[in-house]
Motif scaffolding. Structure first.
Motif, PDB file in Angstrom:
ATOM      1  N   UNK A  75       0.767  -1.287  -0.049  1.00  0.00           N
ATOM      2  CA  UNK A  75       0.137   0.010   0.008  1.00  0.00           C
ATOM      3  C   UNK A  75       0.998   1.355   0.046  1.00  0.00           C
ATOM      4  N   UNK A  76       0.393   2.296  -0.596  1.00  0.00           N
ATOM      5  CA  UNK A  76       1.330   3.514  -0.764  1.00  0.00           C
ATOM      6  C   UNK A  76       0.662   4.509   0.371  1.00  0.00           C
ATOM      7  N   UNK A  77       1.251   5.675   0.355  1.00  0.00           N
ATOM      8  CA  UNK A  77       1.377   6.500   1.503  1.00  0.00           C
ATOM      9  C   UNK A  77      -0.361   7.057   1.349  1.00  0.00           C
ATOM     10  N   UNK A  78      -0.811   7.428   2.821  1.00  0.00           N
ATOM     11  CA  UNK A  78      -2.108   7.730   2.847  1.00  0.00           C
ATOM     12  C   UNK A  78      -3.333   6.804   2.398  1.00  0.00           C
ATOM     13  N   UNK A  79      -3.035   5.591   1.920  1.00  0.00           N
ATOM     14  CA  UNK A  79      -4.034   4.512   2.091  1.00  0.00           C
ATOM     15  C   UNK A  79      -4.643   4.237   3.380  1.00  0.00           C
ATOM     16  N   UNK A  80      -5.835   4.136   3.527  1.00  0.00           N
ATOM     17  CA  UNK A  80      -6.767   3.995   4.721  1.00  0.00           C
ATOM     18  C   UNK A  80      -7.706   2.828   4.622  1.00  0.00           C
ATOM     19  N   UNK A  81      -8.063   2.723   3.802  1.00  0.00           N
ATOM     20  CA  UNK A  81      -9.050   1.567   3.184  1.00  0.00           C
ATOM     21  C   UNK A  81      -8.366   0.194   3.363  1.00  0.00           C
ATOM     22  N   UNK A  82      -7.323  -0.355   3.126  1.00  0.00           N
ATOM     23  CA  UNK A  82      -6.767  -1.458   2.918  1.00  0.00           C
ATOM     24  C   UNK A  82      -5.295  -1.895   3.671  1.00  0.00           C
ATOM     25  N   UNK A  83      -5.159  -2.700   4.025  1.00  0.00           N
ATOM     26  CA  UNK A  83      -3.729  -3.375   4.469  1.00  0.00           C
ATOM     27  C   UNK A  83      -3.394  -4.483   3.646  1.00  0.00           C
ATOM     28  N   UNK A  84      -1.972  -4.826   3.770  1.00  0.00           N
ATOM     29  CA  UNK A  84      -1.409  -5.803   3.035  1.00  0.00           C
ATOM     30  C   UNK A  84      -1.998  -7.137   3.758  1.00  0.00           C
ATOM     31  N   UNK A  85      -2.360  -7.932   2.643  1.00  0.00           N
ATOM     32  CA  UNK A  85      -3.163  -9.332   2.893  1.00  0.00           C
ATOM     33  C   UNK A  85      -4.453  -9.182   2.876  1.00  0.00           C
ATOM     34  N   UNK A  86      -5.218  -8.082   2.574  1.00  0.00           N
ATOM     35  CA  UNK A  86      -6.787  -8.067   2.323  1.00  0.00           C
ATOM     36  C   UNK A  86      -6.972  -8.690   1.134  1.00  0.00           C
ATOM     37  N   UNK A  87      -8.027  -9.317   1.100  1.00  0.00           N
ATOM     38  CA  UNK A  87      -8.624  -9.773  -0.079  1.00  0.00           C
ATOM     39  C   UNK A  87      -9.609  -8.504  -0.720  1.00  0.00           C
ATOM     40  N   UNK A  88      -9.361  -8.328  -2.172  1.00  0.00           N
ATOM     41  CA  UNK A  88     -10.107  -7.182  -2.766  1.00  0.00           C
ATOM     42  C   UNK A  88     -10.590  -7.793  -4.032  1.00  0.00           C
ATOM     43  N   UNK A  89     -11.509  -6.998  -4.738  1.00  0.00           N
ATOM     44  CA  UNK A  89     -11.919  -6.772  -5.858  1.00  0.00           C
ATOM     45  C   UNK A  89     -11.823  -5.392  -6.520  1.00  0.00           C
ATOM     46  N   UNK A  90     -11.782  -5.360  -7.790  1.00  0.00           N
ATOM     47  CA  UNK A  90     -11.636  -3.987  -8.375  1.00  0.00           C
ATOM     48  C   UNK A  90     -12.017  -3.893  -9.997  1.00  0.00           C
TER      49      UNK A  90
END
Length: 300
Positions: A75-90
Motif C-alpha cells: 500500500x502507498x502513503x495515505x491509504x486508509x481502506x486496505x492493509x497488506x493481506x486484504x482480499x479485494x476486488x476491483x
C-alpha cells in the motif's frame, strides 16, 4: 511478472503470455494487488479485434482486462481502506487507467477497489465488478418505483442476470427475454415472466437492453423508460420514450456495497469457466462462441 499480452490486433490467437515489467510499487493513494483471477468481458474482445481502434489510447503491446480479484501486497502513503493481506476486488477501466488486469500484479488507486465478498471463493469474486457496476448504474438511471415492470433482454447474461436479481431486491417485477433452453435459469435468477422473443405489445414500464435488440423498445408502454448498454444498437426514441446509453464508471465505494449484496445473498456470482493464463486464447474463443452461463475467468 507474467501477463497476457497482445502485440497486434486480431483473433484470440494474438494473445500470449509474456514476461513484462513488474507492477510498480504503489504511490500515494495506491494499492498493489497480487491477482487471483481476472474476468473476460466483451470490451476485451472489442479492443483485441481492433473494432474499438478509434477510441483506443493504450499503446501496443497491451495487456487487456478490466475485472480482478486478489490480495493486497503493498500500500502507498495515505491509504486508509486496505492493509497488506486484504482480499479485494476491483475494476480498472482500461481506456482511462491504461492498466489491464490480465497480469500477476496490478497497481491501482484505492478508490477503484473494494473488500472482496467473503461468501464466495476469491477467484470467483472477479466475476462481479464490471457486470454488477454496469447493471446497477444503468438501473439507477431508470429510477422506477416499487411494483414497476422491467423488461430485460439477455436475461441470463452477465448483466441481465444481475438485473433480474437487483430488480427483485428493489421490488420491481421482471420479464426476461432469453433462449428457450434458459427459461429455468431465468426464473432461478428472479424473472417473474419469461419470453423467448421481444414482445409486440407495449406492456412494460421500462426496458434494460443488454443484447443489442433495439426493437425491444416496442414492449415499453407510452411514456416509459429505456436504458441500453449497447451503444451500437440504441433503440429509437418513440411514443414519449427517450432511450439512454449507460456507460460504466469506476466506483470502488459502490463496488463495496455490491460485494455486501453478494454476502447478503441478493446477488449470485456465476462462473462459467476458469482457465490459466497460458490458455487465454482458448478461454476467449470459448467466451466469443457464446452460450456461457457465467463469467469466464483467467488465473495466473
Amino acid at each position: 511478472m507474467r501477463a497476457v499480452v497482445m502485440e497486434r490486433f486480431g483473433g484470440p490467437e494474438v494473445l500470449q503470455v509474456a514476461e513484462v515489467p513488474d507492477a510498480p510499487a504503489p504511490g500515494a493513494g495506491q494499492v498493489r494487488v497480487t491477482v487471483r483471477a481476472a474476468a473476460v468481458n466483451p470490451v476485451d474482445c472489442q479492443v483485441r479485434s481492433g473494432s474499438k481502434g478509434d477510441e483506443l489510447t493504450v499503446p501496443l503491446p497491451m495487456t487487456l482486462g478490466w475485472d480482478l480479484s486478489g490480495t493486497v501486497d503493498a500500500v502507498g502513503a495515505g491509504v486508509t481502506r486496505f492493509r497488506v493481506g486484504d482480499p479485494v476486488i476491483g475494476m480498472s477501466a482500461q481506456a482511462a487507467t491504461g492498466l489491464g488486469t490480465w497480469a500477476e500484479r496490478v497497481t491501482l488507486g484505492e478508490d477503484l477497489l473494494a473488500p472482496a465478498p467473503s461468501s464466495v471463493p476469491l477467484a470467483d469474486a472477479a466475476a462481479l465488478p464490471l457486470g454488477a457496476l454496469s447493471t446497477f448504474q444503468a438501473l439507477d438511471r431508470l429510477d422506477l418505483p416499487a411494483g414497476a415492470w422491467l423488461l430485460v433482454t439477455g436475461g441470463v447474461g452477465a448483466l441481465g442476470g444481475f438485473a433480474l436479481q437487483a430488480a427483485r431486491d428493489r421490488g420491481w417485477r421482471t420479464a426476461a427475454v432469453v433462449r428457450p433452453a434458459d427459461h429455468d435459469l431465468a426464473r432461478e435468477l428472479g424473472a417473474d415472466e419469461v419470453l423467448t422473443s421481444v414482445p409486440e405489445e407495449p406492456r412494460y414500464d421500462a426496458l434494460f437492453e443488454t443484447a443489442g435488440l433495439a426493437g425491444a423498445v416496442r414492449g415499453v408502454r407510452d411514456g416509459g423508460r429505456a436504458v441500453t448498454v449497447v451503444p451500437t444498437a440504441v433503440p429509437a426514441a418513440e411514443r414519449g420514450i427517450e432511450p439512454v446509453v449507460s456507460f460504466v464508471d469506476q466506483d470502488g465505494a459502490r463496488l463495496e456495497r455490491l460485494a455486501a449484496l453478494v454476502d447478503d445473498k441478493v446477488l449470485t456470482v456465476r462462473v462459467g469457466g476458469v482457465y490459466p493464463f497460458a490458455s487465454a486464447a482458448e478461454a476467449v474463443a470459448r467466451f466469443e462462441a457464446g452460450g456461457v452461463r457465467g463469467k469466464v475467468l483467467l488465473v495466473p
